[in-house]
Motif scaffolding. Structure first.
Motif, PDB file in Angstrom:
ATOM      1  N   GLN A  39      15.223  25.015   2.850  1.00  0.00           N
ATOM      2  CA  GLN A  39      14.434  24.500   1.735  1.00  0.00           C
ATOM      3  C   GLN A  39      15.346  23.774   0.744  1.00  0.00           C
ATOM      4  N   ARG A  40      14.790  22.786   0.093  1.00  0.00           N
ATOM      5  CA  ARG A  40      15.538  22.006  -0.887  1.00  0.00           C
ATOM      6  C   ARG A  40      15.237  22.527  -2.289  1.00  0.00           C
ATOM      7  N   THR A  41      16.265  22.549  -3.120  1.00  0.00           N
ATOM      8  CA  THR A  41      16.098  22.929  -4.518  1.00  0.00           C
ATOM      9  C   THR A  41      17.100  22.161  -5.367  1.00  0.00           C
ATOM     10  N   VAL A  42      16.834  22.105  -6.645  1.00  0.00           N
ATOM     11  CA  VAL A  42      17.762  21.478  -7.588  1.00  0.00           C
ATOM     12  C   VAL A  42      18.349  22.583  -8.445  1.00  0.00           C
ATOM     13  N   ALA A  43      19.670  22.664  -8.464  1.00  0.00           N
ATOM     14  CA  ALA A  43      20.370  23.691  -9.235  1.00  0.00           C
ATOM     15  C   ALA A  43      20.999  23.064 -10.460  1.00  0.00           C
ATOM     16  N   THR A  44      21.079  23.847 -11.512  1.00  0.00           N
ATOM     17  CA  THR A  44      21.741  23.413 -12.742  1.00  0.00           C
ATOM     18  C   THR A  44      23.080  24.130 -12.828  1.00  0.00           C
ATOM     19  N   VAL A  45      24.130  23.371 -13.041  1.00  0.00           N
ATOM     20  CA  VAL A  45      25.463  23.943 -13.176  1.00  0.00           C
ATOM     21  C   VAL A  45      25.540  24.598 -14.555  1.00  0.00           C
ATOM     22  N   THR A  46      25.786  25.909 -14.572  1.00  0.00           N
ATOM     23  CA  THR A  46      25.828  26.648 -15.848  1.00  0.00           C
ATOM     24  C   THR A  46      27.247  26.913 -16.326  1.00  0.00           C
ATOM     25  N   ASP A  47      28.217  26.893 -15.417  1.00  0.00           N
ATOM     26  CA  ASP A  47      29.598  27.134 -15.823  1.00  0.00           C
ATOM     27  C   ASP A  47      30.543  26.509 -14.804  1.00  0.00           C
ATOM     28  N   VAL A  48      31.610  25.914 -15.304  1.00  0.00           N
ATOM     29  CA  VAL A  48      32.641  25.322 -14.451  1.00  0.00           C
ATOM     30  C   VAL A  48      33.991  25.685 -15.034  1.00  0.00           C
ATOM     31  N   SER A  49      34.886  26.149 -14.184  1.00  0.00           N
ATOM     32  CA  SER A  49      36.258  26.405 -14.644  1.00  0.00           C
ATOM     33  C   SER A  49      37.214  26.081 -13.500  1.00  0.00           C
ATOM     34  N   PRO A  50      38.299  25.366 -13.797  1.00  0.00           N
ATOM     35  CA  PRO A  50      39.261  25.009 -12.746  1.00  0.00           C
ATOM     36  C   PRO A  50      40.109  26.221 -12.350  1.00  0.00           C
ATOM     37  N   TYR A  51      40.600  26.206 -11.153  1.00  0.00           N
ATOM     38  CA  TYR A  51      41.520  27.247 -10.692  1.00  0.00           C
ATOM     39  C   TYR A  51      42.577  26.616  -9.806  1.00  0.00           C
ATOM     40  N   SER A  52      43.674  27.328  -9.663  1.00  0.00           N
ATOM     41  CA  SER A  52      44.748  26.937  -8.746  1.00  0.00           C
ATOM     42  C   SER A  52      45.124  28.158  -7.935  1.00  0.00           C
ATOM     43  N   ALA A  92      30.206  19.125 -13.672  1.00  0.00           N
ATOM     44  CA  ALA A  92      30.342  19.393 -15.105  1.00  0.00           C
ATOM     45  C   ALA A  92      29.162  20.269 -15.512  1.00  0.00           C
ATOM     46  N   GLN A  93      29.370  21.030 -16.549  1.00  0.00           N
ATOM     47  CA  GLN A  93      28.313  21.922 -17.021  1.00  0.00           C
ATOM     48  C   GLN A  93      27.077  21.102 -17.385  1.00  0.00           C
ATOM     49  N   GLY A  94      25.917  21.540 -16.927  1.00  0.00           N
ATOM     50  CA  GLY A  94      24.668  20.842 -17.178  1.00  0.00           C
ATOM     51  C   GLY A  94      24.260  19.881 -16.071  1.00  0.00           C
ATOM     52  N   ASP A  95      25.144  19.622 -15.111  1.00  0.00           N
ATOM     53  CA  ASP A  95      24.805  18.726 -13.994  1.00  0.00           C
ATOM     54  C   ASP A  95      23.656  19.307 -13.166  1.00  0.00           C
ATOM     55  N   GLN A  96      22.825  18.415 -12.660  1.00  0.00           N
ATOM     56  CA  GLN A  96      21.764  18.793 -11.726  1.00  0.00           C
ATOM     57  C   GLN A  96      22.253  18.428 -10.323  1.00  0.00           C
ATOM     58  N   VAL A  97      22.265  19.404  -9.439  1.00  0.00           N
ATOM     59  CA  VAL A  97      22.793  19.196  -8.103  1.00  0.00           C
ATOM     60  C   VAL A  97      21.737  19.629  -7.088  1.00  0.00           C
ATOM     61  N   GLU A  98      21.506  18.782  -6.096  1.00  0.00           N
ATOM     62  CA  GLU A  98      20.546  19.126  -5.051  1.00  0.00           C
ATOM     63  C   GLU A  98      21.219  19.984  -3.994  1.00  0.00           C
ATOM     64  N   PHE A  99      20.582  21.106  -3.673  1.00  0.00           N
ATOM     65  CA  PHE A  99      21.087  22.026  -2.659  1.00  0.00           C
ATOM     66  C   PHE A  99      20.004  22.322  -1.644  1.00  0.00           C
ATOM     67  N   TYR A 100      20.446  22.854  -0.524  1.00  0.00           N
ATOM     68  CA  TYR A 100      19.549  23.440   0.463  1.00  0.00           C
ATOM     69  C   TYR A 100      19.848  24.926   0.486  1.00  0.00           C
ATOM     70  N   TYR A 101      18.812  25.752   0.613  1.00  0.00           N
ATOM     71  CA  TYR A 101      19.032  27.189   0.710  1.00  0.00           C
ATOM     72  C   TYR A 101      18.289  27.737   1.917  1.00  0.00           C
ATOM     73  N   ASP A 102      18.819  28.825   2.445  1.00  0.00           N
ATOM     74  CA  ASP A 102      18.233  29.480   3.610  1.00  0.00           C
ATOM     75  C   ASP A 102      17.007  30.268   3.150  1.00  0.00           C
ATOM     76  N   PRO A 103      15.809  29.967   3.648  1.00  0.00           N
ATOM     77  CA  PRO A 103      14.617  30.687   3.209  1.00  0.00           C
ATOM     78  C   PRO A 103      14.697  32.191   3.500  1.00  0.00           C
ATOM     79  N   ALA A 104      15.412  32.569   4.545  1.00  0.00           N
ATOM     80  CA  ALA A 104      15.556  33.991   4.874  1.00  0.00           C
ATOM     81  C   ALA A 104      16.533  34.693   3.934  1.00  0.00           C
TER      82      ALA A 104
END
Length: 176
Positions: A39-52, A92-104
């Protein structure tokens, strides 16, 4: 002699090319499967932090930790972790990103983006082409003896200790 040597010297390259072809085919098939059945959904990025991260071999890997909120099966969901786990490398925080998710299992996300699609097709074409040519040229195609010149008689009348009957003689490169 040279033909047989080339056949076996190129074999590791043909096997590597075949494995790369299968890996690329699997990646493309998985992505297409996710696009077709998840299934397709639109997710909102709520937090982003870089790592190494420091790898065992001493190389440093940079990436982003990310948290997203989305709706799956009419229920609000949240996911957090490394962006590369869901196919997200920049956000970036607040971005709308299209995802697919497993219905199961709606906690399984995938962008199913065909990133590097042209490079993947090139990889499929080159590795598949090389492997197919190698198998055909070195293993499948029949070899015939070169045509005899009218000036040179056939060696059917050769006699001596090393002479073989005509039906036991082999053609070029050890094949009939």
């Amino acid at each position: 002699m040279v033909f047989v040597l080339a056949r076996y010297l190129l074999m590791p390259f043909a096997l590597i090319a075949a494995i790369l072809f299968l890996m690329a085919s699997h990646i493309i098939a998985t992505s297409l499967h996710h696009q077709a059945t998840w299934q397709r959904t639109v997710a909102t990025v709520t937090d982003v932090s870089p790592y190494s991260e420091m790898q065992a071999n001493g190389l440093k890997t940079d990436g982003i930790n990310i948290a997203v909120a989305y709706v799956a099966n009419d229920a609000p969901m949240a996911w957090s972790g490394k962006g590369k786990d869901i196919g997200l490398y920049k956000a970036a925080q607040g971005d709308q990103v299209e995802f697919y998710y497993d219905p199961a299992d709606p906690s399984k996300l995938d962008t199913a983006a065909m990133k590097g699609w042209s490079g993947g097709l090139l990889l499929l074409a080159v590795t598949g082409g090389f492997t197919a040519f190698y198998v055909w040229f070195f293993w499948l195609r029949g070899r015939r003896a070169p045509p005899t010149s009218p000036m040179m008689p056939l060696a059917t009348g050769v006699s001596g200790a090393g002479a073989k009957p005509a039906e036991q003689r082999r053609g070029t490169f050890g094949r009939h």
